[in-house]
Design a protein around this motif. Structure first.
Motif, mmCIF file in Angstrom:
data_model
loop_
_atom_site.group_PDB
_atom_site.id
_atom_site.type_symbol
_atom_site.label_atom_id
_atom_site.label_comp_id
_atom_site.label_asym_id
_atom_site.label_seq_id
_atom_site.Cartn_x
_atom_site.Cartn_y
_atom_site.Cartn_z
ATOM 1 N N GLN A 24 0.818 -1.215 0.000
ATOM 2 C CA GLN A 24 0.000 0.000 0.000
ATOM 3 C C GLN A 24 0.851 1.264 0.000
ATOM 4 O O GLN A 24 0.507 2.271 -0.628
ATOM 5 C CB GLN A 24 -0.916 -0.019 1.230
ATOM 6 N N LYS A 25 1.993 1.212 0.708
ATOM 7 C CA LYS A 25 2.843 2.402 0.842
ATOM 8 C C LYS A 25 4.254 1.953 1.175
ATOM 9 O O LYS A 25 4.454 0.953 1.866
ATOM 10 C CB LYS A 25 2.304 3.310 1.962
ATOM 11 N N GLU A 27 7.955 3.735 2.505
ATOM 12 C CA GLU A 27 8.707 4.891 2.980
ATOM 13 C C GLU A 27 10.203 4.597 2.864
ATOM 14 O O GLU A 27 10.674 3.545 3.303
ATOM 15 C CB GLU A 27 8.353 5.193 4.437
ATOM 16 N N HIS A 57 4.573 -0.981 3.801
ATOM 17 C CA HIS A 57 3.278 -1.172 4.463
ATOM 18 C C HIS A 57 2.320 -1.914 3.519
ATOM 19 O O HIS A 57 2.310 -1.643 2.311
ATOM 20 C CB HIS A 57 2.662 0.174 4.838
ATOM 21 N N ASP A 59 -1.821 -3.531 2.809
ATOM 22 C CA ASP A 59 -3.227 -3.257 3.118
ATOM 23 C C ASP A 59 -3.773 -4.194 4.185
ATOM 24 O O ASP A 59 -4.917 -4.036 4.635
ATOM 25 C CB ASP A 59 -4.083 -3.311 1.853
ATOM 26 N N TYR A 63 3.831 -4.499 8.263
ATOM 27 C CA TYR A 63 4.915 -3.753 7.643
ATOM 28 C C TYR A 63 6.178 -4.600 7.652
ATOM 29 O O TYR A 63 6.367 -5.476 8.509
ATOM 30 C CB TYR A 63 5.163 -2.410 8.345
ATOM 31 N N ARG A 79 13.625 5.186 -4.185
ATOM 32 C CA ARG A 79 12.314 5.845 -4.215
ATOM 33 C C ARG A 79 11.608 5.614 -5.547
ATOM 34 O O ARG A 79 10.380 5.431 -5.577
ATOM 35 C CB ARG A 79 12.482 7.336 -3.932
ATOM 36 N N GLU A 83 7.945 3.406 -6.021
ATOM 37 C CA GLU A 83 6.718 3.822 -6.711
ATOM 38 C C GLU A 83 6.129 2.675 -7.544
ATOM 39 O O GLU A 83 4.911 2.538 -7.643
ATOM 40 C CB GLU A 83 7.008 5.010 -7.623
ATOM 41 N N ILE A 86 3.930 -0.315 -5.595
ATOM 42 C CA ILE A 86 2.608 -0.116 -5.009
ATOM 43 C C ILE A 86 1.611 -1.064 -5.690
ATOM 44 O O ILE A 86 1.579 -1.187 -6.910
ATOM 45 C CB ILE A 86 2.158 1.355 -5.152
ATOM 46 N N ASN A 87 0.819 -1.739 -4.870
ATOM 47 C CA ASN A 87 -0.178 -2.740 -5.276
ATOM 48 C C ASN A 87 0.426 -4.092 -5.623
ATOM 49 O O ASN A 87 -0.316 -5.031 -5.949
ATOM 50 C CB ASN A 87 -1.043 -2.262 -6.448
#
Length: 440
Positions: A24-25, A27, A57, A59, A63, A79, A83, A86-87
């Motif tokens: 989901q995310k 960092e 992280h 859904d 984590y 970074r 990107e 995600i998913n």
């Protein structure tokens, strides 16, 4: 982000199954921690070491943690890769690897190695993938209620042995107070440092980072260590800055004192020439640092031992592939270390626990770090009698300390450092210093 065509290529032929969870995310946080003035073949460590912390992280509310190099170029690549993840399904490590590789094909031309060290020939894909692979395995273990060592095939040992990592060093960085270790710029200083390592941590193997002083002086330090600790195996690592004749001469001199000689020369060809003339095993973390390096090194009979490093080799999963290669072709294994925090240490411990053919005590910089400088909740990892107990809690068996992460990120911002530059720092102190290879 990946274009529609690339996304379609990645999605076709994949089984239509419901994932446990989706990412989901992510960092990516650069941090800095205090580093002593440790000398090496390219200069001296700066007052702070840089790392990047990855928090993935899902859904499902879980984590996973990863840790890697903190140089700015590397952080930017992390970074960009984050990107694309995600998913994605953290259980599908093959797709995770594909997505990371695809993000690097869109490199913006910034160039640079970005890993903050002297080894510059590792696989770009593998060194960016590594921290994400570790974080995904951490997630898997937490969801399944299993330690990462079990996911890697199962622990074959309850404790992992480590070697005391000795460095030539100054008493302190210029303008700072001396640290507890004191100076070590001659054989007596190295022996005194080794006593602390043995007395405080119980190490039963010792390694000296060489390539700093003339080879005769470093050989004398090994001989002094052998006299002081006759029952402790010793290693010497001049980081590839010796010529072939120098390496052969020192190799003969130390045949009765060393367990192995690490990277006496930089190239496969030069190390092969040395190995043909000495009886000591040769280990490497410089001329064999990726899967592409293995065939020529084997053909040349250049090395006996690969010092694996999951930060180089694509994470824990691909490091297990390396262990299979080593078993098949008769190579021996240990583990390399760079300045690291607790996430990397935990990952190293799980990997070593699940790798049966680790033949030698592994390297670690752990004693050189201030114990308050970390991003994990303390109390899980400690060196006693030269070994660390393998965590058995789910995942890596460690937990993130968010306040510590924030504090160490602020330390990164305040430090002003954005890349590791041992040579530049040395030259700021001694303008006459020159980078040479071979140096002797």
């Amino acid at each position: 982000m990946l274009d529609a065509t690339t996304q379609q290529v990645f999605s076709q032929d994949l089984p239509d199954q419901q994932p446990f969870c989706r990412i989901q995310k992510i960092e990516v946080t650069p941090v800095a921690f205090a580093d002593p003035p440790l000398l090496n073949s390219v200069g001296v460590h700066e007052p702070y070491a840089l790392r990047a912390i990855i928090v993935v992280h899902t859904d499902s509310g879980h984590y996973g943690l990863g840790e890697t190099y903190g140089d700015e170029v590397h952080v930017n690549r992390l970074r960009r890769a984050a990107e694309e993840l995600i998913n994605a399904d953290p259980f599908n490590l093959n797709v995770i690897s594909r997505l990371v590789s695809a993000s690097l094909r869109q490199d913006d031309g910034q160039g640079g190695h970005g890993t903050g060290g002297m080894v510059t020939t590792t696989s770009l894909d593998d060194r960016v993938l590594s921290a994400f692979n570790v974080a995904c395995l951490d997630i898997q273990g937490k969801i399944l209620g299993l330690p990462v060592s079990t996911l890697l095939g199962g622990a074959v040992r309850e404790h992992v042995d480590f070697s005391g990592y000795l460095f030539y060093k100054w008493a302190a960085h210029p303008g700072q107070e001396p640290d507890k270790w004191g100076p070590a710029e001659d054989p007596a200083g190295i022996v005194a440092q080794a006593r602390i390592m043995v007395n405080d941590y119980g190490f039963r193997a010792l390694k000296l980072k060489g390539g700093v002083f003339p080879p005769d002086q470093e050989a004398a330090a090994i001989e002094a260590l052998h006299k002081e600790f006759p029952d402790i195996p010793l290693r010497l690592d001049p980081n590839g800055v010796w010529s072939v004749p120098t390496a052969i001469n020192v190799g003969h001199r130390l045949e009765s004192s060393l367990e192995y000689l690490e990277d006496p020369c930089l190239s496969i060809a030069d190390n092969a020439a040395v190995r043909a003339e000495i009886s000591l095993p040769i280990a490497t973390n410089m001329c064999v640092v990726s899967f592409a390096d293995l065939p020529p090194a084997m053909d040349a009979k250049a090395i006996d031992i690969v010092l694996s490093d999951h930060h180089f080799w694509g994470g824990l999963s691909r490091s297990k592939l390396l262990s299979g290669f080593a078993e098949t072709f008769g190579l021996r294994l240990s583990m390399h270390s760079n300045s690291h925090l607790g996430i990397s240490f935990a990952a190293m411990i799980h990997l070593a626990a699940a790798t049966e053919n680790i033949d030698y005590a592994c390297d670690t910089h752990w004693p050189w770090k201030r114990q308050e400088d970390d991003v994990i909740v303390p109390g899980v990892l400690s060196i006693q009698e030269g070994r660390v107990k393998v965590p058995t809690a789910p995942g890596l068996g460690i937990e993130l300390d968010p306040q510590a992460l924030e504090r160490m990120h602020q330390q990164y911002l305040d430090s002003g450092l954005r890349q590791r530059n041992d040579t530049g720092y040395m030259q700021s102190i001694d303008p006459s210093y020159e980078l040479k290879s071979p140096r002797w």
